[in-house]
Design a protein around this motif. Structure first.
Motif, mmCIF file in Angstrom:
data_model
loop_
_atom_site.group_PDB
_atom_site.id
_atom_site.type_symbol
_atom_site.label_atom_id
_atom_site.label_comp_id
_atom_site.label_asym_id
_atom_site.label_seq_id
_atom_site.Cartn_x
_atom_site.Cartn_y
_atom_site.Cartn_z
ATOM 1 N N HIS A 33 52.752 37.600 13.114
ATOM 2 C CA HIS A 33 52.970 38.019 11.732
ATOM 3 C C HIS A 33 54.343 37.548 11.286
ATOM 4 O O HIS A 33 55.348 37.875 11.911
ATOM 5 C CB HIS A 33 52.873 39.531 11.637
ATOM 6 C CG HIS A 33 52.925 40.043 10.246
ATOM 7 N ND1 HIS A 33 52.922 41.369 9.951
ATOM 8 C CD2 HIS A 33 52.965 39.421 9.040
ATOM 9 C CE1 HIS A 33 52.963 41.554 8.643
ATOM 10 N NE2 HIS A 33 52.999 40.367 8.071
ATOM 11 N N GLU A 35 56.891 37.056 7.796
ATOM 12 C CA GLU A 35 57.215 37.189 6.371
ATOM 13 C C GLU A 35 58.021 35.951 6.020
ATOM 14 O O GLU A 35 59.089 35.729 6.592
ATOM 15 C CB GLU A 35 58.040 38.452 6.107
ATOM 16 C CG GLU A 35 57.315 39.751 6.437
ATOM 17 C CD GLU A 35 56.155 40.049 5.492
ATOM 18 O OE1 GLU A 35 56.118 39.533 4.359
ATOM 19 O OE2 GLU A 35 55.276 40.823 5.911
ATOM 20 N N THR A 36 57.523 35.129 5.135
ATOM 21 C CA THR A 36 58.238 33.895 4.826
ATOM 22 C C THR A 36 59.462 34.164 3.969
ATOM 23 O O THR A 36 60.370 33.342 3.915
ATOM 24 C CB THR A 36 57.341 32.886 4.094
ATOM 25 O OG1 THR A 36 56.948 33.420 2.840
ATOM 26 C CG2 THR A 36 56.133 32.524 4.931
ATOM 27 N N GLY A 37 59.487 35.279 3.277
ATOM 28 C CA GLY A 37 60.569 35.526 2.327
ATOM 29 C C GLY A 37 60.331 34.674 1.093
ATOM 30 O O GLY A 37 59.358 33.929 0.991
ATOM 31 N N ASP A 52 56.388 33.942 -2.298
ATOM 32 C CA ASP A 52 56.725 34.918 -1.272
ATOM 33 C C ASP A 52 55.410 35.294 -0.599
ATOM 34 O O ASP A 52 54.525 35.847 -1.248
ATOM 35 C CB ASP A 52 57.394 36.135 -1.914
ATOM 36 C CG ASP A 52 57.729 37.225 -0.910
ATOM 37 O OD1 ASP A 52 57.546 37.025 0.308
ATOM 38 O OD2 ASP A 52 58.167 38.304 -1.353
ATOM 39 N N GLN A 53 55.289 34.957 0.682
ATOM 40 C CA GLN A 53 54.027 35.187 1.377
ATOM 41 C C GLN A 53 54.211 36.004 2.642
ATOM 42 O O GLN A 53 55.255 35.933 3.296
ATOM 43 C CB GLN A 53 53.382 33.864 1.783
ATOM 44 C CG GLN A 53 52.865 33.048 0.648
ATOM 45 C CD GLN A 53 52.183 31.781 1.135
ATOM 46 O OE1 GLN A 53 52.514 31.218 2.156
ATOM 47 N NE2 GLN A 53 51.216 31.334 0.363
ATOM 48 N N SER A 54 53.172 36.719 2.996
ATOM 49 C CA SER A 54 53.013 37.321 4.313
ATOM 50 C C SER A 54 51.933 36.505 5.005
ATOM 51 O O SER A 54 50.888 36.217 4.408
ATOM 52 C CB SER A 54 52.570 38.771 4.208
ATOM 53 O OG SER A 54 53.550 39.527 3.540
ATOM 54 N N PHE A 68 46.687 34.991 4.982
ATOM 55 C CA PHE A 68 47.932 35.078 4.238
ATOM 56 C C PHE A 68 47.698 35.735 2.889
ATOM 57 O O PHE A 68 46.578 35.806 2.391
ATOM 58 C CB PHE A 68 48.578 33.691 4.080
ATOM 59 C CG PHE A 68 47.826 32.754 3.186
ATOM 60 C CD1 PHE A 68 48.254 32.535 1.889
ATOM 61 C CD2 PHE A 68 46.696 32.087 3.625
ATOM 62 C CE1 PHE A 68 47.572 31.672 1.051
ATOM 63 C CE2 PHE A 68 46.004 31.226 2.804
ATOM 64 C CZ PHE A 68 46.445 31.014 1.509
ATOM 65 N N GLN A 70 49.954 36.262 -0.995
ATOM 66 C CA GLN A 70 51.131 36.003 -1.817
ATOM 67 C C GLN A 70 51.595 37.310 -2.424
ATOM 68 O O GLN A 70 50.843 37.976 -3.138
ATOM 69 C CB GLN A 70 50.835 34.971 -2.900
ATOM 70 C CG GLN A 70 52.075 34.629 -3.711
ATOM 71 C CD GLN A 70 51.845 33.528 -4.708
ATOM 72 O OE1 GLN A 70 50.964 32.698 -4.552
ATOM 73 N NE2 GLN A 70 52.649 33.520 -5.762
ATOM 74 N N ASN A 71 52.845 37.665 -2.144
ATOM 75 C CA ASN A 71 53.399 38.942 -2.566
ATOM 76 C C ASN A 71 53.966 38.945 -3.984
ATOM 77 O O ASN A 71 54.340 40.005 -4.480
ATOM 78 C CB ASN A 71 54.505 39.375 -1.593
ATOM 79 C CG ASN A 71 53.974 39.507 -0.185
ATOM 80 O OD1 ASN A 71 52.971 40.164 0.060
ATOM 81 N ND2 ASN A 71 54.622 38.844 0.759
ATOM 82 N N PRO A 168 55.291 40.200 15.851
ATOM 83 C CA PRO A 168 56.193 39.625 14.843
ATOM 84 C C PRO A 168 56.724 38.273 15.310
ATOM 85 O O PRO A 168 56.884 38.029 16.516
ATOM 86 C CB PRO A 168 57.320 40.664 14.760
ATOM 87 C CG PRO A 168 57.300 41.372 16.070
ATOM 88 C CD PRO A 168 55.881 41.354 16.548
#
Length: 171
Positions: A33, A35-37, A52-54, A68, A70-71, A168
């Motif tokens: 997992h 978090e690309t930020g 911003d993606q997870s 994935f 997109q946040n 993570p």
């Protein structure tokens, strides 16, 4: 040159539930997992944007599988396929690790496809909109950094005991 499919990627509004279901159905895993930020070196349809993606990725037999989300609500290849707030998900793209990204982009252009997005995140990612050809997009990338992520997922799956399904990782 023909390249093997390196990855199948699903857009998922519920990452962990979809990963768990995929594992139960297909035995995939383990997963990582990330978090690309907020990625600011992102161009969508020729316009600067942010994304911003997870991301959760892991091994599925000989192939990587990615889930994935997109946040943020910025325009992107994700929202081209699955509009922001729709709650919808599904197959979004397949990926290829290639020697020459621009040569591959040109092949797709000759078939009427266009570049949806370009991302720089330690390696270049080009998302080609092939939905009119295949119903999903195609992701292209190359280089040792991306190959190391694939190697990590493949190595973790060797002799995996089924524990620690989602771990993570920093990209």
């Amino acid at each position: 040159m023909a390249y093997p499919v390196a990855q199948i990627a699903y857009y998922s509004p519920n990452l962990e539930a979809d990963v768990l279901r995929h594992h139960r159905l297909y035995g995939s895993g383990p997963f990582f997992h990330a978090e690309t930020g907020l990625i600011t070196d992102f161009v969508h349809r020729g316009q600067p944007s942010t994304i911003d993606q997870s991301v959760i990725f892991g091994q599925w037999g000989d192939i990587m599988v990615e889930f994935f989300f997109q946040n943020n609500d910025a325009p992107s290849y994700c929202h081209d396929s699955f509009p922001y707030g729709s709650g919808k998900g599904g197959l979004q793209h397949i990926a290829f690790i290639v020697d020459d990204i621009e040569a591959e982009v040109e092949k797709y252009r000759r078939e009427g496809a266009e570049v949806a997005s370009r991302i720089q995140m330690g390696f270049e990612v080009v998302m080609v909109d092939t939905r009119h050809l295949h119903g999903h997009m195609v992701e292209l990338y190359s280089g040792p950094r991306i190959q190391s992520l694939y190697d990590m997922a493949r190595d973790a799956a060797k002799d995996w005991d089924g524990r620690d399904l989602i771990r993570p990782v920093a990209l």
